[in-house]
Design a protein around this motif. Structure first.
Motif, PDB file in Angstrom:
ATOM      1  N   TYR A  91      41.471  46.010  35.119  1.00  0.00           N
ATOM      2  CA  TYR A  91      40.808  46.855  36.098  1.00  0.00           C
ATOM      3  C   TYR A  91      39.946  46.034  37.048  1.00  0.00           C
ATOM      4  N   ASN A  92      39.895  46.471  38.310  1.00  0.00           N
ATOM      5  CA  ASN A  92      38.948  45.978  39.304  1.00  0.00           C
ATOM      6  C   ASN A  92      39.074  44.485  39.603  1.00  0.00           C
ATOM      7  N   ASP A 114      37.711  43.162  35.894  1.00  0.00           N
ATOM      8  CA  ASP A 114      36.589  42.790  36.769  1.00  0.00           C
ATOM      9  C   ASP A 114      36.577  41.300  37.102  1.00  0.00           C
ATOM     10  N   CYS A 115      37.725  40.772  37.474  1.00  0.00           N
ATOM     11  CA  CYS A 115      37.797  39.369  37.876  1.00  0.00           C
ATOM     12  C   CYS A 115      37.766  39.255  39.395  1.00  0.00           C
ATOM     13  N   ILE A 146      49.467  31.805  30.889  1.00  0.00           N
ATOM     14  CA  ILE A 146      48.092  31.557  31.332  1.00  0.00           C
ATOM     15  C   ILE A 146      47.302  32.852  31.151  1.00  0.00           C
ATOM     16  N   LYS A 147      46.116  32.760  30.529  1.00  0.00           N
ATOM     17  CA  LYS A 147      45.304  33.947  30.254  1.00  0.00           C
ATOM     18  C   LYS A 147      43.890  33.777  30.804  1.00  0.00           C
ATOM     19  N   ILE A 148      43.445  34.789  31.541  1.00  0.00           N
ATOM     20  CA  ILE A 148      42.099  34.824  32.093  1.00  0.00           C
ATOM     21  C   ILE A 148      41.366  36.001  31.461  1.00  0.00           C
ATOM     22  N   GLY A 149      40.160  35.780  30.956  1.00  0.00           N
ATOM     23  CA  GLY A 149      39.399  36.832  30.283  1.00  0.00           C
ATOM     24  C   GLY A 149      38.793  37.835  31.242  1.00  0.00           C
ATOM     25  N   ASN A 150      37.830  38.602  30.760  1.00  0.00           N
ATOM     26  CA  ASN A 150      37.136  39.608  31.569  1.00  0.00           C
ATOM     27  C   ASN A 150      35.996  38.978  32.367  1.00  0.00           C
ATOM     28  N   ASP A 168      35.624  35.038  28.714  1.00  0.00           N
ATOM     29  CA  ASP A 168      34.876  36.007  29.507  1.00  0.00           C
ATOM     30  C   ASP A 168      33.648  35.411  30.190  1.00  0.00           C
ATOM     31  N   ASN A 169      33.264  36.058  31.304  1.00  0.00           N
ATOM     32  CA  ASN A 169      31.996  35.786  32.000  1.00  0.00           C
ATOM     33  C   ASN A 169      31.856  34.332  32.434  1.00  0.00           C
TER      34      ASN A 169
END
Length: 226
Positions: A91-92, A114-115, A146-150, A168-169
Motif C-alpha cells: 500500500y501507498n 508506504d515506500c 529482491i525484497k524491500i520492507g515497509n 523496515d524503516n
C-alpha cells in the motif's frame, strides 16, 4: 502458476481491477500503463484507486503483478519480465522513476507498504549474462528475488542488485549499489557496495523543517529526569 478464467484474452492473460470492497472488474488496459504482453497466462491485478503515469510493463509468460492501493502517484515504472516472475507492491507506494529488470525466469521484486522511490532507480534481479566456474562449468550468478520492507525510502540513482533485502524503516542513500541482506531495521544504507552507516533512525515524507515544527526534539534534561 496457471490462471484460468472466462475473463482472459485469447492467450489466458488477465487484467483485474479491484476496489476496497474486494469487488473486481476485468479490463483490457490500465490507465497510465502501456502493456506489451507477448506471451500467455500473465496475471495483473491493480487497485482502482492507484494512479499511474507514463508506466510500461513488458511481459512474456506466466508472470504475476499485484499493485495495491496508493494515495500517491506511481510514475515512470518500466517493468521487463521474462517468465514465471513476480512483482508485488504494498500500500501507498510513491515512485518518480524505476526501471525493473526481471529478465531471468523465476525472479521477482517485492515492495512493502508506504515506500518512497526517488528517480533513476534501477532494479536488477539478474546479471543478464552467465558467469560460470571453469573447473565445474557451474553458473555462479543465478538471479534472485529482491525484497524491500515497509516504510523504506530509496534515494536517487540507487541500484538494487539480485538477492537484495532491505528491512523496515530504512533509507538508502543517493547513488548506492545494494546487494545481499541488510539485516537491521531503522538504518541508513549508503555506498558502493552499500553498508549500514547509521542506526536508530527513521524517516518522514515531511521536509526537515516541517518535521521539526510538528515534532520538536525531545528535551534531554526531561529525558534524564524520567
Amino acid at each position: 502458476m496457471i490462471y484460468r478464467s472466462n475473463n482472459t484474452d485469447d492467450n489466458g492473460n488477465i487484467i483485474e481491477i479491484f476496489n476496497d470492497n474486494g469487488e473486481s472488474i476485468y479490463s483490457k488496459n490500465i490507465p497510465g500503463v502501456k502493456l506489451y504482453i507477448t506471451g500467455k497466462n500473465n496475471y495483473i491485478k491493480v487497485h482502482e484507486g492507484t494512479k499511474f503515469e507514463n508506466c510500461a510493463f513488458q511481459m512474456a509468460n506466466y508472470n504475476k503483478v499485484v499493485i495495491n492501493k496508493s494515495k500517491y502517484k506511481i510514475q515512470n515504472v518500466r517493468l521487463f519480465a521474462n517468465s514465471y516472475t513476480i512483482f508485488e507492491v504494498g500500500y501507498n507506494l510513491s515512485c518518480l522513476e524505476c526501471d525493473i529488470r526481471l529478465q531471468e525466469n523465476r525472479t521477482g521484486f517485492i515492495i512493502g507498504n508506504d515506500c518512497m522511490f526517488s528517480t533513476e532507480i534501477r532494479v536488477y534481479a539478474t546479471d543478464g549474462h552467465a558467469i560460470y566456474s571453469i573447473d565445474k562449468n557451474k553458473v555462479l550468478n543465478i538471479g534472485k528475488i529482491i525484497k524491500i520492507g515497509n516504510h523504506v525510502w530509496i534515494g536517487r540513482r540507487v541500484n538494487l542488485l539480485k538477492g537484495t533485502k532491505i528491512n523496515d524503516n530504512s533509507i538508502v542513500g543517493f547513488g548506492s549499489v545494494v546487494t545481499g541482506n541488510i539485516d537491521e531495521s531503522n538504518v541508513v544504507i549508503a555506498g558502493f557496495p552499500a553498508k549500514v552507516i547509521k542506526t536508530g533512525v527513521n524517516w518522514s515524507r515531511l521536509t526537515p523543517e516541517e518535521y521539526e515544527r510538528v515534532h520538536p526534539p525531545f528535551n534531554e534534561n526531561m529525558m534524564r529526569m524520567e
